[in-house]
Design an enzyme around this catalytic site. Structure first.
Site, PDB file in Angstrom:
ATOM      1  N   ARG A  47      14.056   3.122   4.397  1.00 30.24           N
ATOM      2  CA  ARG A  47      12.944   2.364   4.978  1.00 30.24           C
ATOM      3  C   ARG A  47      11.686   2.674   4.178  1.00 30.24           C
ATOM      4  O   ARG A  47      11.695   3.499   3.280  1.00 30.24           O
ATOM      5  CB  ARG A  47      12.771   2.678   6.474  1.00 30.24           C
ATOM      6  CG  ARG A  47      13.090   4.087   6.804  1.00 30.24           C
ATOM      7  CD  ARG A  47      12.064   5.053   7.261  1.00 30.24           C
ATOM      8  NE  ARG A  47      10.691   4.753   7.143  1.00 30.24           N
ATOM      9  CZ  ARG A  47       9.865   5.391   6.322  1.00 30.24           C
ATOM     10  NH1 ARG A  47      10.290   6.344   5.504  1.00 30.24           N
ATOM     11  NH2 ARG A  47       8.591   5.092   6.288  1.00 30.24           N
ATOM     12  N   GLY A  48      10.584   1.987   4.555  1.00 32.06           N
ATOM     13  CA  GLY A  48       9.360   2.107   3.771  1.00 32.06           C
ATOM     14  C   GLY A  48       9.355   0.976   2.748  1.00 32.06           C
ATOM     15  O   GLY A  48      10.365   0.756   2.050  1.00 32.06           O
ATOM     16  N   ARG A  87      14.655  -7.332   6.753  1.00 36.32           N
ATOM     17  CA  ARG A  87      13.382  -6.939   7.374  1.00 36.32           C
ATOM     18  C   ARG A  87      12.300  -7.888   6.840  1.00 36.32           C
ATOM     19  O   ARG A  87      12.101  -7.991   5.634  1.00 36.32           O
ATOM     20  CB  ARG A  87      13.048  -5.470   7.051  1.00 36.32           C
ATOM     21  CG  ARG A  87      14.115  -4.508   7.603  1.00 36.32           C
ATOM     22  CD  ARG A  87      13.625  -3.086   7.692  1.00 36.32           C
ATOM     23  NE  ARG A  87      12.611  -2.919   8.712  1.00 36.32           N
ATOM     24  CZ  ARG A  87      11.831  -1.846   8.813  1.00 36.32           C
ATOM     25  NH1 ARG A  87      11.935  -0.859   7.930  1.00 36.32           N
ATOM     26  NH2 ARG A  87      10.936  -1.762   9.779  1.00 36.32           N
ATOM     27  N   GLN A 192       8.838   8.339  12.593  1.00 42.75           N
ATOM     28  CA  GLN A 192       8.800   8.558  11.136  1.00 42.75           C
ATOM     29  C   GLN A 192       7.824   9.685  10.775  1.00 42.75           C
ATOM     30  O   GLN A 192       7.978  10.331   9.743  1.00 42.75           O
ATOM     31  CB  GLN A 192       8.374   7.274  10.415  1.00 42.75           C
ATOM     32  CG  GLN A 192       9.413   6.185  10.386  1.00 42.75           C
ATOM     33  CD  GLN A 192       9.270   5.213  11.534  1.00 42.75           C
ATOM     34  OE1 GLN A 192       8.774   5.572  12.612  1.00 42.75           O
ATOM     35  NE2 GLN A 192       9.688   3.973  11.342  1.00 42.75           N
ATOM     36  N   ASP A 233       2.735  -2.353   4.373  1.00 38.15           N
ATOM     37  CA  ASP A 233       3.948  -3.147   4.131  1.00 38.15           C
ATOM     38  C   ASP A 233       3.642  -4.493   3.500  1.00 38.15           C
ATOM     39  O   ASP A 233       4.497  -5.098   2.850  1.00 38.15           O
ATOM     40  CB  ASP A 233       4.709  -3.360   5.439  1.00 38.15           C
ATOM     41  CG  ASP A 233       5.417  -2.083   5.829  1.00 38.15           C
ATOM     42  OD1 ASP A 233       4.757  -1.179   6.357  1.00 38.15           O
ATOM     43  OD2 ASP A 233       6.619  -1.970   5.542  1.00 38.15           O
ATOM     44  N   LYS A 244       2.764   0.212   9.863  1.00 37.82           N
ATOM     45  CA  LYS A 244       3.454   0.653  11.083  1.00 37.82           C
ATOM     46  C   LYS A 244       2.584   0.509  12.319  1.00 37.82           C
ATOM     47  O   LYS A 244       1.388   0.811  12.284  1.00 37.82           O
ATOM     48  CB  LYS A 244       3.878   2.122  10.891  1.00 37.82           C
ATOM     49  CG  LYS A 244       4.610   2.759  12.029  1.00 37.82           C
ATOM     50  CD  LYS A 244       5.814   1.975  12.509  1.00 37.82           C
ATOM     51  CE  LYS A 244       6.823   1.689  11.432  1.00 37.82           C
ATOM     52  NZ  LYS A 244       7.824   0.652  11.830  1.00 37.82           N
TER      53      LYS A 244
HETATM   54  O1  MRU Z   1       9.550   0.646   9.716  1.00 40.72           O
HETATM   55  P1  MRU Z   1       9.293   1.467   8.474  1.00 40.72           P
HETATM   56  O2  MRU Z   1       9.591   2.909   8.665  1.00 40.72           O
HETATM   57  O3  MRU Z   1       9.967   0.881   7.265  1.00 40.72           O
HETATM   58  O4  MRU Z   1       7.737   1.336   8.259  1.00 40.72           O
HETATM   59  C1  MRU Z   1       7.172   1.930   7.132  1.00 40.72           C
HETATM   60  C2  MRU Z   1       5.702   1.863   7.072  1.00 40.72           C
HETATM   61  O5  MRU Z   1       5.046   1.259   7.888  1.00 40.72           O
HETATM   62  C3  MRU Z   1       5.058   2.498   5.876  1.00 40.72           C
HETATM   63  O6  MRU Z   1       3.794   2.992   6.195  1.00 40.72           O
HETATM   64  C4  MRU Z   1       4.905   1.446   4.763  1.00 40.72           C
HETATM   65  O7  MRU Z   1       6.150   0.845   4.512  1.00 40.72           O
HETATM   66  C5  MRU Z   1       4.381   2.032   3.518  1.00 40.72           C
HETATM   67  S1  MRU Z   1       5.566   3.066   2.744  1.00 40.72           S
HETATM   68  C6  MRU Z   1       4.964   3.634   1.268  1.00 40.72           C
END
Ligand code: MRU
Length: 337
Positions: A47-48, A87, A192, A233, A244
């Site tokens: 993820r991320g 996603r 997370q 994102d 997030k």
């Molecule tokens: O749902 P996730 O864990 O994929 O969400 C991730 C985030 O919101 C991170 O802050 C974002 O992807 C930046 S990662 C460098």
């Protein structure tokens, strides 16, 4: 210092560090199967935003492994659709898939098309590592003294192909003596922050504590936070930034308490087609992510729930956006010229 890699390409397979098992176990998913990789993205085993992009680039290239040429188009397009549907919010996913598709279209009919696509995916991954380094270097500018920093979710090595975005800014500043303490929001509902960011910080030896998301306000009121830095994102042309769920709350709190609020993200997270944040598709997750922690039910799973995975912080609440190119200050108006 320990190098953490969320995803690696080894012997024509992907090796994905299963983030649903952290911090209790370091287990890997080793696969060359596109459907299994798509599932790993959906389950948040990987993820991320940048890590999703890198993983999807490899997955799309792997879709042609051992496939006869006459089936290339069909398999490639099916894999493209499957991965696109995993996603919706992180623009890095679509950027990566289109990057591999460009080579597929330009090189159609060439011998060793699979190898060509893998070369592209490896180059994409290497570039992500470089972008993380540049973000960390540019991020030094936001530290004028040894600081107490708050972050949300995980924007570290686990969230990218390299060493991270926001957390890499913090890590680099720590190495340079500019970080006193990191406050990591636990980041409900999937934690997370308390699982992944805390694990990375402990691996790097950076002093930190975790707190519930709702503790941020009082920490700020008590004067314990000098700055907030988080990832993104998708960033719209006007600077509105999806990240997030809970990020927007922090930006509002920072505005009230006059604390600088920074976003750190690679250029690949800017969506030049997206004028403002209200055009960003927000992913909604299964209610069970709210009604359970792990496999333990914490409330009635039939209760209606509202579960957006992300929120959008208006650009006007962002002090600056740290990218691999430079630090952008408001008013934001991104263009890819
Ligand atoms: O749902 P996730 O864990 O994929 O969400 C991730 C985030 O919101 C991170 O802050 C974002 O992807 C930046 S990662 C460098």
């Amino acid at each position: 210092m320990k190098t953490i890699r969320a995803v690696e390409f080894i012997d024509d397979h992907l090796r994905i560090l299963d983030q649903t098992k952290l911090p209790f176990a370091e287990e890997y998913i080793i696969t060359d199967d596109v459907d299994r990789i798509a599932l790993a993205i959906e389950r948040l085993e990987i993820r991320g935003a940048p890590a999703i992009g890198v993983t999807a680039a490899y997955a799309l290239a792997l879709s042609l492994k051992n496939i006869p040429e006459e089936k290339h188009s069909e398999i490639f397009e099916n894999s493209f659709s499957r991965l696109s549907a995993t996603r919706p919010t992180a623009v890095n996913l679509f950027y990566a898939l289109n990057y591999i598709r460009k080579t597929f279209v330009e090189s159609a009919g060439k011998e060793n098309l699979y190898n060509l696509l893998i070369e592209k995916a490896v180059a994409f991954h290497k570039n992500d590592v470089r972008l993380c380094e540049l973000i960390a270097t540019h991020g030094m500018e936001i530290f004028s003294k040894k600081s107490r920093v708050l972050t949300h979710c995980n924007a570290g090595a686990l969230a990218t192909g390299g060493d991270g975005t926001a957390l890499n800014v913090i890590h680099n500043a720590f190495i340079n003596g500019m970080v006193e303490h990191v406050y990591a929001d636990e980041t409900r509902p999937l934690l997370q922050g308390s699982r992944l960011t805390a694990w990375e910080l402990s691996e790097y030896g950076i002093p930190f504590s975790i707190q519930t998301d709702s503790t941020a306000a009082v920490l700020m009121k008590l004067g314990k936070i000098d700055l907030v830095v988080v990832g993104a994102d998708r960033i719209a042309v006007n600077g509105d930034s999806a990240n997030k769920i809970g990020t927007y709350n922090l930006a509002v709190l920072c505005s009230y308490h006059k604390i600088p609020f920074y976003i750190a993200a690679p250029d690949t997270t800017i969506d030049y087609e997206c004028a403002t944040g209200d055009r960003i598709t927000i992913e909604f997750r299964d209610n069970k992510e709210l009604t359970r922690i792990g496999s333990v039910e914490i409330t009635n799973s039939d209760f209606p729930a509202y579960c957006p995975a992300f929120d959008v912080t208006p650009g006007r609440l962002i002090t600056a956006i740290i990218t691999d190119k430079k630090i952008y200050k408001p008013p934001f108006s991104f263009s890819n010229d």
